[in-house]
Write a protein that holds these residues in place. Structure first.
Motif, PDB file in Angstrom:
ATOM      1  N   GLU A 100       0.538  35.047   7.404  1.00 53.21           N
ATOM      2  CA  GLU A 100      -0.463  35.133   6.353  1.00 53.21           C
ATOM      3  C   GLU A 100      -1.863  35.271   6.945  1.00 53.21           C
ATOM      4  OE1 GLU A 100      -0.507  35.251   3.018  1.00 53.21           O
ATOM      5  OE2 GLU A 100       1.644  35.625   3.107  1.00 53.21           O
ATOM      6  N   ASP A 101      -2.109  34.557   8.009  1.00 53.30           N
ATOM      7  CA  ASP A 101      -3.416  34.628   8.642  1.00 53.30           C
ATOM      8  C   ASP A 101      -3.659  36.024   9.222  1.00 53.30           C
ATOM      9  OD1 ASP A 101      -5.820  33.082   9.630  1.00 53.30           O
ATOM     10  OD2 ASP A 101      -5.044  33.879  11.506  1.00 53.30           O
ATOM     11  N   LEU A 102      -2.618  36.606   9.835  1.00 52.33           N
ATOM     12  CA  LEU A 102      -2.753  37.954  10.374  1.00 52.33           C
ATOM     13  C   LEU A 102      -2.946  38.981   9.258  1.00 52.33           C
ATOM     14  CD1 LEU A 102      -0.066  37.897  13.212  1.00 52.33           C
ATOM     15  CD2 LEU A 102      -2.549  37.896  13.467  1.00 52.33           C
ATOM     16  N   LYS A 103      -2.304  38.734   8.103  1.00 54.67           N
ATOM     17  CA  LYS A 103      -2.507  39.635   6.973  1.00 54.67           C
ATOM     18  C   LYS A 103      -3.957  39.617   6.514  1.00 54.67           C
ATOM     19  CE  LYS A 103       2.202  39.421   5.084  1.00 54.67           C
ATOM     20  NZ  LYS A 103       3.013  38.975   3.929  1.00 54.67           N
ATOM     21  N   GLU A 104      -4.538  38.419   6.475  1.00 54.35           N
ATOM     22  CA  GLU A 104      -5.935  38.322   6.070  1.00 54.35           C
ATOM     23  C   GLU A 104      -6.845  39.045   7.057  1.00 54.35           C
ATOM     24  OE1 GLU A 104      -6.912  34.252   5.632  1.00 54.35           O
ATOM     25  OE2 GLU A 104      -5.549  33.895   3.946  1.00 54.35           O
ATOM     26  N   MET A 105      -6.516  38.952   8.336  1.00 59.19           N
ATOM     27  CA  MET A 105      -7.334  39.642   9.330  1.00 59.19           C
ATOM     28  C   MET A 105      -7.198  41.158   9.201  1.00 59.19           C
ATOM     29  SD  MET A 105      -6.692  37.218  12.685  1.00 59.19           S
ATOM     30  CE  MET A 105      -7.898  38.104  13.662  1.00 59.19           C
TER      31      MET A 105
END
Length: 878
Positions: free
Chosen positions: A42-47
């Motif tokens: 999820e964090d990588l998606k936000e990035m």
């Protein structure tokens, strides 16, 4: 709620802490381990969905790291695809598009093959060469994932092969070698371009391109190694009348220009700092160049011997192969192959191999002195290899055979068992060439037999004594007697040679050795080794007469005492030239996976016209409307009177947005001058007025065009300039300059403008920014430069959307002058004002009308002399 993520050095998220949570349940704690990966993704998606390019690039790098570690990143697939297709103006970062494509091609999921193919096709037409380079890398990954996509990938490769960017060349050739190395037809049209771009390609790409061009050249050009090459351009060779002459005279070899182009463009790369590039050029010259030109690679290869041990090992292997066929290449650098004490054993052995290959009658004494030092080395393996090298020198050079043999015999008294054993083995091979002349050596070796403990050395001595037992009839039986005592304790190889010695002595001297032979055969019959028992039974049936072996016994002497050919001492690199130099197969001396063999030279050269590329001149596709309207207006004024024509000509020539090229301008000016000439005749205007009109229209003298920027160094943007020789409208102190910009690439060039000036105080009136220039299109723009009445160059930057190029305009003295138009009367009036420094005027009074011409000339001469003297005096008193 906001979230904060902490990352380790490897690029993966370690923890995710949710802010604002007031309580945590036991259920959340239980599933905390399973939700960690979800939170990471999820964090990588936000990035990936962030508006900041740095976040996107960081996310791409971390995803590649996860895939490299074998982690599942399939959930990030939609976000990655979104960035692949991101080509809008708001987010034009080429690195994001390239990183997204790299991540997409690294996801090894067959279901996304169509999307990968679409992304590769789009990236292959991207404006950025970096993205196109990445698409070439992705081709290989997609092909390994789904070989059925080969045909579509070949279409992309064919398109990328036409790319003129040096950044793309190496990557697309690597894709070509991986996907369709047999499609030589794709290289034909791009061969010359690849040869010309080779110097500017990155080092990794140079190695790939050179390897491919080596294989290509072996299929397209004839063998340059033949001394009686054919002159294909000589048609008279086909006639019968010339057949006799061609038989007596050698036909000259004519090298194909494309063949020469490849050799010429790769030669500068021998100075490369990259050892792989130098080795690639060396193998190209070895496999393609005429024999007398191969030596140009020698110094470069010797220079590589100063590199690391790993590099030395590979280079020495290739030099060892070369030195077998062409000793003259490396003989002047023989000292570079002397062994140093700090060299590892494998390097020492290779240098020893090369020195042995270079040995001849002239330098053998120097080499043998060097070998004497090597024999004393503490490295036993290297010392043994030196003894073998001495044996090879003795075999190859007959003049030193006796010297080498005597030296090896002296080594038999060495304290080192390894040296003694290797000496015995080599002496055995040398004695097979001249056994009759060296019976004393065999006797000497027999005396040393008791002190030699190495099994191979003992076995070699036994073989020599048995082979030449008739030449040492007194020593051979005694050696057999000693061996009978120690038979049970000897090594297997020694036992086998003992049985052979007993059999040979039984046939030649049965009176003394019959009982010894029977005793040894009985011992061998019950030996633990099967080979010895089998050999013993065979020898017994062969030499001892019996009813079963009566027929075979007749041929025992011919079988055991048959003359045997002398062994040939050859280099271990003799047959390695069957592999292409510099390859893994050559290094391992075995065909490695993926190795592509070089084809034999064709007997008849294929059609060279397949490499001809039609050169299409750039066409003016982008023409501003303002330029067109003003051109029509200027053409209309040419039909008016002279004053209107001059005014209109100056107005039209000073237009900033003029888009006609220099060739079009010269055509129009010449046609305008012709039109002016006809109209001047109709209006009865004299020749002087017509001449002034031609000077005003800039057709009195030719306009010279200068190169400002070459397309090879400017990524497709070419620029030329000329001086229109007309007043500059921007400022009176400026000189008018017209610049012709041409897009020689296969992609659009955007935002072409003038950048920084050097120095910054340089007064330049810049042209308006060109938003877009299509491939093949050209545009002419006007600018003004204040050279400050000097010939100092004007330095500034010519920029595109992504690049900046330093350019310089050097003015010529004549181009700094302003043309002036005047009537004949004004011209004569101004001419009268131009008095010279030594000019004087005087009135001569004639006495009579019948004064002779001689008297007049004297008067004129006297006046002139007075004027010259007065002028000189004035200069002296200044």
């Amino acid at each position: 709620m906001s979230s904060t993520a902490l990352y380790n050095d490897q690029g993966g998220a370690e923890t995710a802490v949710e802010a604002g949570q007031e309580s945590t349940s036991s259920t959340g704690a239980a599933f905390g381990l399973f939700s960690a990966d979800f939170k990471k993704n999820e964090d990588l998606k936000e990035m990936l969905e962030s508006n900041k390019e740095s976040h996107k690039l960081e996310a791409m790098k971390r995803i590649v790291g996860l895939i490299a570690k074998g982690k599942n990143a399939s959930e990030l697939f939609p976000a990655v695809v979104k960035n692949v297709a991101s080509k809008n103006i708001e987010d034009p970062n080429q690195f994001i598009r390239a990183s997204a494509l790299r991540v997409l091609s690294s996801i090894r999921v067959p279901i996304i093959v169509p999307i990968m193919m679409l992304a590769i096709k789009e990236a292959s037409t991207d404006l950025s060469p970096y993205v196109r380079k990445t698409s070439a890398h992705a081709i290989q990954k997609l092909y390994s994932l789904d070989p059925d996509q080969k045909e579509q990938l070949i279409e992309v490769i064919e398109k990328l092969l036409k790319d003129k960017s040096t950044l793309v060349a190496g990557s697309v050739v690597m894709a070509f070698e991986e996907v369709c190395p047999d499609r030589i037809d794709l290289i034909h049209k791009n061969y010359r371009k690849l040869c010309n771009l080779l110097v500017d390609v990155e080092e990794w790409g140079q190695v790939v391109i050179i390897s491919m061009l080596t294989r290509y050249a072996r299929t397209q050009f004839i063998n340059p190694w033949k001394e009686d090459g054919l002159d294909e351009n000589n048609e008279t060779a086909f006639y019968d009348s010339d057949s006799e002459r061609n038989q007596t005279e050698a036909k000259p070899y004519i090298m194909d220009p494309d063949h020469r182009l490849l050799l010429r463009n790769t030669k500068p790369l021998l100075q490369s700092r990259n050892t792989a590039v130098v080795m690639s050029v060396a193998q190209l010259y070895w496999h393609l160049a005429p024999k007398h030109e191969v030596s140009v690679v020698t110094k470069s290869l010797v220079r590589l011997l100063r590199s690391h041990r790993e590099v030395q090992f590979i280079v020495l292997q290739n030099i060892a192969t070369m030195s077998i066929q062409r000793k003259g290449m490396f003989e002047p650098f023989m000292k570079s192959f002397y062994v140093r004490s700090t060299d590892p054993t494998n390097i020492k052995t290779l240098k020893l191999e090369i020195l042995t290959n270079l040995a001849n009658e002239a330098n053998i004494s120097t080499i043998l002195r060097e070998f004497q030092t090597y024999v004393k080395s503490q490295d036993k393996e290297f010392a043994a290899a030196t003894i073998q090298a001495i044996g090879r020198c003795a075999t190859n050079i007959s003049e030193v055979a006796d010297t080498c043999l005597n030296g090896l015999v002296q080594l038999l008294s060495n304290r080192d068992e390894t040296v003694v054993a290797e000496s015995v083995v080599v002496i055995k091979k040398l004695l097979q060439t001249q056994p009759s002349q060296h019976s004393e050596i065999i006797k000497h070796m027999a005396k040393l037999f008791d002190n030699i403990t190495v099994p191979m050395a003992r076995a070699s001595i036994l073989w020599l004594i048995g082979e030449y037992c008739e030449k040492v009839p007194k020593i051979a039986p005694d050696v057999l007697r000693k061996m009978a005592k120690t038979f049970t304790t000897e090594e297997d190889i020694v036992k086998l040679q003992t049985v052979n010695l007993a059999a040979k002595l039984y046939l030649t001297n049965s009176k003394q050795t019959k009982l010894l032979t029977q005793y040894i055969l009985n011992l061998g019959k019950y030996d633990q080794n099967y080979d010895i028992r089998d050999r013993t039974r065979f020898i017994r049936q062969l030499i001892v007469p019996s009813e079963k072996s009566s027929a075979l016994n007749k041929y025992a002497r011919r079988i055991l005492l048959a003359s045997k050919p002398a062994p040939v001492l050859e280099s271990a690199f003799k047959d390695r030239d069957r592999y292409q130099l510099g390859t893994l197969s050559h290094s391992l001396n075995i065909k490695a996976t993926g190795y592509q063999e070089l084809c034999d030279w064709p007997t008849i050269a294929p059609d060279a016209s397949v490499r001809n590329v039609e050169i299409i001149e750039p066409v003016n596709e982008w023409v501003p409307k303002a330029g067109k309207s003003k051109q029509r207006k200027s053409e209309k004024f040419y039909s008016d009177e002279e004053e209107d024509r001059d005014e209109a000509g100056s107005e039209s020539s000073s237009t900033e947005d003029s888009s006609s090229s220099s060739s079009e301008e010269s055509d129009k000016s010449s046609s305008a001058s012709e039109k002016t000439s006809s109209e001047s005749e109709a209006n009865s205007i004299d020749l002087f007025a017509l001449l002034c009109s031609q000077v005003t229209t800039s057709s009195f003298s030719p306009v010279k065009t200068y190169d400002l920027l070459h397309h090879m160094s400017a990524k497709g943007l070419a620029a030329k300039y000329h001086f229109p020789r007309q007043p500059c409208l921007y400022q009176p102190c400026m000189v008018a300059v017209q610049v012709i910009l041409t897009n020689c690439s296969d992609h659009n060039l955007e935002e072409i403008h003038i950048g920084d000036r050097i120095p910054a105080s340089l007064n330049i009136h810049c042209f308006n920014t060109i938003e877009r220039l299509e491939p093949g299109a050209a545009v002419t723009v006007s600018m003004g430069i204040d050279f400050s009445d000097s010939t100092q160059a004007a330095n500034f930057q010519l920029c595109t959307k992504s690049d900046k190029f330093n350019v310089s305009i050097q003015p010529v003295v004549g181009e700094l002058l302003t043309p002036s138009t005047m009537t004949e009367e004004d011209f004569c009036m101004e001419q009268r004002k131009l008095l010279g420094m030594n000019e004087t005027s005087a009135t001569i009074t004639m006495a009579t009308a019948n004064t002779s011409r001689l008297a007049i000339n004297k008067e004129i001469l006297s006046v002139a002399n007075v004027g010259v003297v007065s002028s000189t005096q004035n200069d002296m008193y200044r």
